[in-house]
Design a protein around this motif. Structure first.
Motif, PDB file in Angstrom:
ATOM      1  N   PHE A 253       0.830  -1.206   0.000  1.00 50.09           N
ATOM      2  CA  PHE A 253       0.000   0.000   0.000  1.00 50.09           C
ATOM      3  C   PHE A 253       0.866   1.257   0.000  1.00 50.09           C
ATOM      4  N   PHE A 254       1.980   1.205   0.715  1.00 51.64           N
ATOM      5  CA  PHE A 254       2.908   2.337   0.744  1.00 51.64           C
ATOM      6  C   PHE A 254       3.458   2.615  -0.657  1.00 51.64           C
ATOM      7  N   MET A 255       3.814   1.552  -1.394  1.00 52.06           N
ATOM      8  CA  MET A 255       4.334   1.730  -2.756  1.00 52.06           C
ATOM      9  C   MET A 255       3.278   2.317  -3.686  1.00 52.06           C
ATOM     10  N   ILE A 256       2.040   1.903  -3.516  1.00 49.73           N
ATOM     11  CA  ILE A 256       0.981   2.360  -4.416  1.00 49.73           C
ATOM     12  C   ILE A 256       0.615   3.816  -4.155  1.00 49.73           C
ATOM     13  N   PHE A 257       0.496   4.203  -2.867  1.00 46.65           N
ATOM     14  CA  PHE A 257      -0.051   5.517  -2.549  1.00 46.65           C
ATOM     15  C   PHE A 257       0.992   6.595  -2.297  1.00 46.65           C
ATOM     16  N   LEU A 258       2.278   6.253  -2.186  1.00 48.07           N
ATOM     17  CA  LEU A 258       3.293   7.263  -1.894  1.00 48.07           C
ATOM     18  C   LEU A 258       3.385   8.356  -2.965  1.00 48.07           C
ATOM     19  N   PRO A 259       3.415   8.034  -4.264  1.00 52.96           N
ATOM     20  CA  PRO A 259       3.488   9.130  -5.255  1.00 52.96           C
ATOM     21  C   PRO A 259       2.305  10.096  -5.171  1.00 52.96           C
TER      22      PRO A 259
ATOM     23  N   LYS B 168       7.475   4.066 -15.016  1.00 53.91           N
ATOM     24  CA  LYS B 168       7.858   3.931 -13.615  1.00 53.91           C
ATOM     25  C   LYS B 168       6.622   3.811 -12.732  1.00 53.91           C
ATOM     26  N   ALA B 169       5.568   4.525 -13.065  1.00 53.22           N
ATOM     27  CA  ALA B 169       4.337   4.446 -12.282  1.00 53.22           C
ATOM     28  C   ALA B 169       3.715   3.057 -12.378  1.00 53.22           C
ATOM     29  N   ILE B 170       3.739   2.476 -13.568  1.00 52.22           N
ATOM     30  CA  ILE B 170       3.170   1.141 -13.754  1.00 52.22           C
ATOM     31  C   ILE B 170       3.992   0.103 -12.993  1.00 52.22           C
ATOM     32  N   VAL B 171       5.318   0.204 -13.064  1.00 53.50           N
ATOM     33  CA  VAL B 171       6.180  -0.745 -12.359  1.00 53.50           C
ATOM     34  C   VAL B 171       5.974  -0.643 -10.849  1.00 53.50           C
ATOM     35  N   THR B 172       5.858   0.578 -10.341  1.00 52.44           N
ATOM     36  CA  THR B 172       5.631   0.770  -8.904  1.00 52.44           C
ATOM     37  C   THR B 172       4.277   0.217  -8.492  1.00 52.44           C
ATOM     38  N   TYR B 173       3.251   0.454  -9.299  1.00 49.92           N
ATOM     39  CA  TYR B 173       1.917  -0.047  -8.985  1.00 49.92           C
ATOM     40  C   TYR B 173       1.886  -1.571  -8.991  1.00 49.92           C
ATOM     41  N   VAL B 174       2.492  -2.178 -10.016  1.00 53.74           N
ATOM     42  CA  VAL B 174       2.526  -3.641 -10.105  1.00 53.74           C
ATOM     43  C   VAL B 174       3.322  -4.225  -8.935  1.00 53.74           C
TER      44      VAL B 174
END
Length: 63
Positions: free
Chosen positions: A12-18, A40-46
């Motif tokens: 959840f931290f990885m998804i919502f931090l940006p 980069k956003a897609i890689v972080t979300y995945v």
């Protein structure tokens, strides 16, 4: 169980931090957060989703 919970929280931290950083940078004058590129956003979300799934599986299949 603790590892599973930590993985879920990290996901959840990885998804919502940006999103949190972009909202915070609007309020601060000297700090400028640039939105990450789409790849980069897609890689972080995945990566966040994978962490959450592995955490749930860890909790389910622990012995």
């Amino acid at each position: 169980m603790l590892l599973g919970i930590l993985l879920i929280l990290f996901g959840f931290f990885m998804i919502f931090l940006p999103k949190i950083l972009s909202k915070a940078s609007e309020k601060m004058e000297h700090y400028k957060f640039e939105e990450p590129s789409m790849s980069k956003a897609i890689v972080t979300y995945v990566g966040g989703v994978i962490c959450i799934v592995v955490g749930i599986l860890n909790i389910i299949f622990q012995k």
